[in-house]
Design a protein around this motif. Structure first.
Motif, PDB file in Angstrom:
ATOM      1  N   SER A 115     -25.039  -1.019 -11.212  1.00  0.00           N
ATOM      2  CA  SER A 115     -24.594  -0.986  -9.818  1.00  0.00           C
ATOM      3  C   SER A 115     -25.619  -0.215  -9.002  1.00  0.00           C
ATOM      4  O   SER A 115     -25.450   0.969  -8.719  1.00  0.00           O
ATOM      5  CB  SER A 115     -23.216  -0.321  -9.706  1.00  0.00           C
ATOM      6  N   ARG A 117     -26.303  -0.189  -6.013  1.00  0.00           N
ATOM      7  CA  ARG A 117     -25.795   0.379  -4.756  1.00  0.00           C
ATOM      8  C   ARG A 117     -25.240   1.781  -4.962  1.00  0.00           C
ATOM      9  O   ARG A 117     -25.163   2.576  -4.018  1.00  0.00           O
ATOM     10  CB  ARG A 117     -24.704  -0.526  -4.173  1.00  0.00           C
ATOM     11  N   SER A 118     -24.839   2.100  -6.195  1.00  0.00           N
ATOM     12  CA  SER A 118     -24.269   3.421  -6.488  1.00  0.00           C
ATOM     13  C   SER A 118     -25.344   4.447  -6.844  1.00  0.00           C
ATOM     14  O   SER A 118     -25.017   5.617  -7.089  1.00  0.00           O
ATOM     15  CB  SER A 118     -23.271   3.315  -7.643  1.00  0.00           C
ATOM     16  N   LEU A 134     -25.136   6.180   4.894  1.00  0.00           N
ATOM     17  CA  LEU A 134     -24.658   5.148   3.974  1.00  0.00           C
ATOM     18  C   LEU A 134     -23.295   5.509   3.387  1.00  0.00           C
ATOM     19  O   LEU A 134     -22.429   4.644   3.216  1.00  0.00           O
ATOM     20  CB  LEU A 134     -25.680   4.914   2.863  1.00  0.00           C
ATOM     21  N   ASP A 135     -23.089   6.792   3.079  1.00  0.00           N
ATOM     22  CA  ASP A 135     -21.783   7.241   2.586  1.00  0.00           C
ATOM     23  C   ASP A 135     -20.703   6.999   3.640  1.00  0.00           C
ATOM     24  O   ASP A 135     -19.577   6.584   3.330  1.00  0.00           O
ATOM     25  CB  ASP A 135     -21.822   8.725   2.211  1.00  0.00           C
ATOM     26  N   HIS A 136     -21.071   7.270   4.895  1.00  0.00           N
ATOM     27  CA  HIS A 136     -20.119   7.035   5.990  1.00  0.00           C
ATOM     28  C   HIS A 136     -19.760   5.554   6.087  1.00  0.00           C
ATOM     29  O   HIS A 136     -18.578   5.203   6.200  1.00  0.00           O
ATOM     30  CB  HIS A 136     -20.728   7.518   7.310  1.00  0.00           C
ATOM     31  N   LEU A 137     -20.769   4.682   6.040  1.00  0.00           N
ATOM     32  CA  LEU A 137     -20.521   3.241   6.141  1.00  0.00           C
ATOM     33  C   LEU A 137     -19.632   2.752   5.003  1.00  0.00           C
ATOM     34  O   LEU A 137     -18.724   1.932   5.205  1.00  0.00           O
ATOM     35  CB  LEU A 137     -21.843   2.469   6.139  1.00  0.00           C
ATOM     36  N   GLU A 138     -19.886   3.263   3.799  1.00  0.00           N
ATOM     37  CA  GLU A 138     -19.081   2.859   2.649  1.00  0.00           C
ATOM     38  C   GLU A 138     -17.628   3.293   2.839  1.00  0.00           C
ATOM     39  O   GLU A 138     -16.687   2.542   2.535  1.00  0.00           O
ATOM     40  CB  GLU A 138     -19.649   3.459   1.361  1.00  0.00           C
ATOM     41  N   GLY A 139     -17.434   4.496   3.361  1.00  0.00           N
ATOM     42  CA  GLY A 139     -16.078   4.986   3.610  1.00  0.00           C
ATOM     43  C   GLY A 139     -15.353   4.157   4.660  1.00  0.00           C
ATOM     44  O   GLY A 139     -14.169   3.816   4.494  1.00  0.00           O
ATOM     45  N   ASN A 141     -15.999   1.040   5.506  1.00  0.00           N
ATOM     46  CA  ASN A 141     -15.742  -0.296   4.963  1.00  0.00           C
ATOM     47  C   ASN A 141     -14.532  -0.301   4.028  1.00  0.00           C
ATOM     48  O   ASN A 141     -13.694  -1.202   4.077  1.00  0.00           O
ATOM     49  CB  ASN A 141     -16.980  -0.787   4.207  1.00  0.00           C
ATOM     50  N   THR A 142     -14.424   0.736   3.198  1.00  0.00           N
ATOM     51  CA  THR A 142     -13.287   0.839   2.283  1.00  0.00           C
ATOM     52  C   THR A 142     -11.972   0.931   3.049  1.00  0.00           C
ATOM     53  O   THR A 142     -10.988   0.246   2.718  1.00  0.00           O
ATOM     54  CB  THR A 142     -13.452   2.066   1.365  1.00  0.00           C
TER      55      THR A 142
END
Length: 384
Positions: A115, A117-118, A134-139, A141-142
């Motif tokens: 993975s 992306r991780s 990127l951490d913000h975007l992932e949060g 999106n989740t």
């Protein structure tokens, strides 16, 4: 005198040694260099690691260097960069890539083979800020994906109250996202991440053009002059010409009869420039709504001019679509697909697209459909 000379010589020797140490230390501090290294558990010896960066002319990733895995690790000393740039690591035998920003720092990677992306990236201030973004975007999106799943369930169970609450929650999440992005840009005017965020804002149309331009203008000159910065500057200039509040650019194009028709010749109290095409299914679905609105307001001063992006040599399909959908308003087309000069003048990247003009030819709204378009036109005409 001999004792003094010996002491003097020893003192000078110590000074020389100290100067050499200080000089060496300062040299290390001044030239950190662009160096990458990382751990890649599970990747076999000899597998290639490719470093790519976005090419300014093609706007695509281009491989600039490579190295190989040894004992599940890798390292590569790269040429110092003048400007930061969006970059990627790709691994032979692994799907995807790892995003990072080239900067003259020691950039370290912790690779997750299954993975990418991780994977984790640490380095200078650019990559620290990128990781935060990127951490913000992932949060975000989740949260949004989870909420939309719950909304679908609420719709199926006909729980309108829960659906409304979930919709309001999503709006709050997206509003907080906009605040977060704006704060990063304002607090980091000299960061390449800021220009990346502005690029995202432009693509998602999440902010008015004038607000995005103000944020862009407040970035440092060096960041505005990067390849991505120059692209954004050009895009802002082009979009500014067709932003809400701007005067609609004048144009002339051929009618189905082959005559030239100018925008100024069809202006009404309210005018809609409708970009569409016979091959565009969403356009064809929207056409009945537009016909309904036109019939409702045509006697009050509504005028519409359709600009078709049909393909070269397919005039017959354009004409057939006009007839099949019963479009009674003015129509023009250069039959040049996405290269249509009117579409390029208005920065059209997707259709259907609509521009609503007032009597003076100023763009007062854009990209409205269905009831939203109908209500806006009614509002404008009722204010006359």
């Amino acid at each position: 005198m001999l004792i003094f000379a010996i002491k003097y010589k020893n003192i000078m020797r110590k000074i020389v040694v100290m100067l050499a140490v200080v000089t060496a230390f300062m040299s290390c501090q001044e030239d950190k260099g662009y160096f990458i290294s990382g751990n890649a558990p599970g990747l076999d010896n000899g597998k290639k690691v490719y470093v790519s960066e976005i090419d300014d002319s093609s706007n695509r990733p281009v491989i600039i260097d490579s190295t190989t895995i040894k004992d599940e690790s890798f390292e590569l000393d790269l040429k110092n960069v003048e400007d930061p740039n969006l970059s990627f690591l790709e691994f032979e035998g692994a799907q995807g890539n790892v995003i990072f920003i080239s900067e003259n720092e020691n950039i370290k990677f912790k690779i997750h083979k299954d993975s990418l992306r991780s994977s984790k990236v640490t380095g200078g201030k650019e990559n620290r800020l990128l990781a935060k973004y990127l951490d913000h975007l992932e949060g975000i999106n989740t949260k949004v994906m989870k909420g939309r799943g719950e909304m679908r369930a609420a719709q199926q169970s006909k729980d309108s109250a829960k659906f409304t609450t979930l919709k309001e929650t999503e709006k709050e999440i997206l509003d907080n996202d906009k605040v977060f992005k704006k704060k990063i840009v304002e607090e980091n005017p000299g960061s390449f991440v800021s220009v990346m965020i502005i690029s995202d804002m432009l693509r998602m149309k999440s902010y008015p053009i004038k607000d995005i331009k103000e944020m862009f203008d407040n970035l440092s000159k060096d960041i505005r002059n990067t390849g991505l910065g120059q692209q954004i500057g050009q895009a802002l200039e082009e979009r500014g010409k067709v932003a809400v509040g701007s005067k609609a650019p004048e144009f002339t194009a051929p009618t189905p009869e082959g005559e030239e028709l100018a925008l100024k010749d069809v202006m009404g109290k309210v005018t809609v420039i409708d970009f569409w095409a016979a091959w565009c299914k969403p356009c064809r679905v929207e056409n009945p709504n537009l016909v309904k609105t036109y019939n409702k307001y045509k006697d009050d001063g509504l005028s519409i001019i359709g600009v078709s992006l049909d393909r070269p040599g397919q005039k017959d399909k354009w004409l057939q679509a006009i007839e099949d959908d019963g479009l009674p308003w003015h129509q023009v087309s250069n039959l040049e697909f996405w290269q249509d000069p009117v579409a390029q003048l208005y920065g059209i990247k997707a259709i259907p697209a609509a521009f609503i003009l007032n009597e003076e030819g100023t763009i007062v709204a854009r990209d409205l459909r269905g009831d939203a378009l109908d209500n806006k036109i009614g509002e404008l005409l009722n204010n006359k």
